[in-house]
Design an enzyme around this catalytic site. Structure first.
Site, short mmCIF file in Angstrom:
data_model
loop_
_atom_site.label_atom_id
_atom_site.label_comp_id
_atom_site.label_asym_id
_atom_site.label_seq_id
_atom_site.Cartn_x
_atom_site.Cartn_y
_atom_site.Cartn_z
N HIS A 1 -5.87 3.73 0.57
CA HIS A 1 -5.65 3.40 1.99
C HIS A 1 -5.72 4.61 2.92
O HIS A 1 -5.86 4.45 4.13
CB HIS A 1 -4.35 2.62 2.19
CG HIS A 1 -3.08 3.40 2.06
ND1 HIS A 1 -2.44 3.60 0.87
CD2 HIS A 1 -2.31 4.03 2.99
CE1 HIS A 1 -1.33 4.30 1.06
NE2 HIS A 1 -1.24 4.58 2.34
N HIS A 2 -5.65 5.83 2.39
CA HIS A 2 -5.81 7.01 3.24
C HIS A 2 -7.17 7.70 3.05
O HIS A 2 -7.39 8.80 3.56
CB HIS A 2 -4.69 8.02 2.99
CG HIS A 2 -3.40 7.63 3.63
ND1 HIS A 2 -3.23 7.54 4.99
CD2 HIS A 2 -2.21 7.28 3.09
CE1 HIS A 2 -1.98 7.16 5.26
NE2 HIS A 2 -1.35 6.99 4.13
N LYS B 1 5.37 5.65 -1.27
CA LYS B 1 6.09 6.45 -0.27
C LYS B 1 7.58 6.49 -0.57
O LYS B 1 8.31 7.32 -0.01
CB LYS B 1 5.85 5.84 1.11
CG LYS B 1 5.55 6.87 2.17
CD LYS B 1 5.41 6.19 3.50
CE LYS B 1 4.34 6.87 4.31
NZ LYS B 1 4.12 6.23 5.58
N HIS C 1 0.82 -1.22 0.00
CA HIS C 1 0.00 0.00 0.00
C HIS C 1 0.85 1.27 0.00
O HIS C 1 0.46 2.27 -0.56
CB HIS C 1 -0.98 0.00 1.19
CG HIS C 1 -0.33 0.25 2.52
ND1 HIS C 1 0.40 -0.71 3.20
CD2 HIS C 1 -0.29 1.35 3.31
CE1 HIS C 1 0.84 -0.21 4.34
NE2 HIS C 1 0.44 1.05 4.43
N ASP C 2 2.02 1.22 0.63
CA ASP C 2 2.85 2.43 0.74
C ASP C 2 4.00 2.45 -0.25
O ASP C 2 4.96 3.21 -0.05
CB ASP C 2 3.41 2.55 2.17
CG ASP C 2 2.49 3.35 3.08
OD1 ASP C 2 1.68 4.15 2.58
OD2 ASP C 2 2.58 3.17 4.31
FE LIG Z 1 0.34 5.63 3.44
FE LIG Z 2 0.84 2.90 5.63
#
Ligand SMILES: [Fe+2]
Ligand SMILES: [Fe+2]
Length: 496
Positions: free
Chosen positions: A389-390, A340, A336-337
């Site tokens: 997810h956010h 990032k 999911h990240d």
């Molecule tokens: Fe995130």
């Molecule tokens: Fe996360």
């Protein structure tokens, strides 16, 4: 009733899950470019260049597959030194990584004007001149030690992930020795000449060519390659690359104007084992490996993706999803990240408040996760869920301010698992929270922001491992009581 997101798969050409290893790795290589601050498609172009040089140098065919994956994954360990680099320069690690590739960093006592210019623009950007100058001097004095530490960290980590992925020893050793130089001035072992594995020497030439080609053009790329022949690079390989360049046979599909998908298709055509299809277990293994790459980016998140995956898995099981849906949720949580990797550690590790500009970078990461994962056929649905997810049920989330009616059950599971995981971990601005604090905070987000059924399932899963305590009064759901005796960091035990 909440919809599951299974309809996404109905139109997929990958309904049977068939996909080759190179299709998956080539797609995820875009994530590695992000951490390196590289021009999008760097790993793929390095792959094209390296495979062409290997052909020209008549590399034995039994080594071609190892070289192919070493080229695509050469930067897989790169996230592991981002925090350290950020500490050393006191600035944006990605910008420094991107800039330093144009510099000869083997001569700290005789830095060039362009190296000094780079340092002046990137080191402690918000500090005064005196502090910045002092830090630059310190960087010069400690450079050999720092280089050794950071390159060892990155290369060992990269080699370990390549091994875990089952790519074999030759590929792993190529990644480990990527920054060795022909004359022994490289790191981490100061290996010389043919002590450096041949595949590593090819990877080093290929990455240099792409960095200079996309940054300064073909002639500059070849000129600098020749200037470093016999010092940084194997002279034989420099000759092979130069010969290809003169015959106009080196740069096809490497232009910065080329669409990333065209570059990727060209790289896929060079896969020596392109018919090799992946099974579900291998796809899971790749998701776990890239979760490790994401988690290594900051010591605050060193087990975040794995922890979120464990929590999401447990929630999905408690809710009663079918096994294939549980597997899909776990993959989405692991990755999911992944977007990032585009966020600088000067933001991720910052102790103070983020500026508007810094928040903008953070807000972009779920969308990037989605765009990276969308390139992997069987992960289309994973991509959508990771990208959400956010998001919050009341429309206050990001990046698209979706609302309850837009969010599938799977997206809600990841959202709950992500909040739980984040609160369980240290952050630059607070220590990890105890379970009762986590429950209290999350209870206030129910049912307006987070899904109450998913939260109940989480608590039910956690309670299986905990002693009984009273629940905070803010939460009105009928979940089972949980303990505050220990911090629920290691969720792996209740995920199975
Ligand atoms: Fe995130
Ligand atoms: Fe996360």
């Amino acid at each position: 009733m909440i919809q599951t997101s299974s309809t996404f798969l109905q139109d997929s050409q990958y309904l049977d899950g068939s996909i080759s290893l190179s299709e998956v790795i080539s797609a995820l290589s875009f994530a590695l470019d992000l951490t390196e601050g590289a021009v999008q498609g760097h790993a793929l172009r390095s792959c094209l260049l390296g495979m062409r040089i290997a052909e020209e140098a008549q590399l034995p065919s039994n080594l071609r597959s190892s070289l192919y994956y070493a080229l695509l994954l050469k930067d897989v360990g790169c996230s592991s030194n981002a925090t350290r680099l950020c500490q050393i320069v006191g600035g944006d690690d990605r910008a420094v990584k991107a800039g330093v590739k144009f510099e000869d960093w083997t001569k700290p006592h005789k830095p060039s004007l362009s190296t000094l210019r780079l340092l002046w623009s990137k080191v402690l950007p918000e500090a005064g001149h005196a502090a910045r100058a002092a830090r630059i001097v310190r960087i010069g004095v400690t450079q050999h030690k720092n280089n050794e530490e950071m390159i060892k960290l990155r290369c060992d980590r990269g080699a370990s992930i390549v091994t875990k992925l089952g790519m074999g020893r030759s590929a792993a050793e190529a990644v480990r020795s990527l920054d060795e130089h022909w004359n022994g001035s490289g790191y981490p072992r100061r290996a010389k000449g043919e002590q450096i594995p041949l595949l590593a020497r090819i990877c080093a030439v290929a990455q240099h060519l792409d960095v200079f080609f996309t940054g300064r053009g073909a002639e500059a790329a070849i000129q600098t390659l020749q200037e470093r022949s016999g010092t940084w690079f194997d002279p034989e390989l420099v000759r092979a690359a130069t010969s290809l360049h003169r015959r106009d046979a080196l740069w096809d599909n490497c232009s910065a104007n080329e669409s990333p998908e065209d570059t990727r298709r060209a790289a896929l055509d060079l896969d020596p084992a392109r018919r090799q299809q992946l099974g579900a277990t291998q796809i899971d293994l790749i998701c776990e490996a890239f979760a490790e790459v994401v988690d290594a980016k900051s010591h605050f998140t060193f087990c975040h993706s794995i922890g979120v995956a464990d929590a999401a898995f447990a929630i999905a099981r408690k809710i009663g999803l079918s096994e294939d849906r549980v597997q899909m949720v776990r993959r989405a949580a692991l990755l999911h990240d992944i977007g990032k990797l585009s966020v600088s550690n000067s933001i991720l590790d910052k102790q103070g408040k983020l500026t508007e500009e810094e928040w903008k970078s953070v807000y972009e990461h779920p969308g990037l996760s989605r765009r990276i994962l969308e390139r992997v056929g069987p992960l289309q649905e994973v991509a959508v869920i990771a990208g959400e997810h956010h998001e919050k049920l009341d429309g206050t989330g990001y990046p698209n301010r979706l609302r309850a009616q837009d969010l599938s059950l799977e997206s809600r599971i990841i959202a709950v698992a992500d909040v739980y995981g984040s609160l369980s971990e240290d952050r630059p601005y607070r220590a990890a929270l105890e379970l009762d604090q986590i429950v209290s905070i999350m209870g206030k987000l129910i049912p307006y922001k987070l899904d109450s059924d998913c939260f109940d399932a989480l608590l039910s899963a956690v309670s299986g491992q905990r002693e009984v305590v009273a629940l905070p009064s803010m939460y009105s759901g009928g979940h089972p009581p949980v303990s505050t005796q220990t911090r629920p960091i290691n969720t792996a035990r209740w995920a199975v």
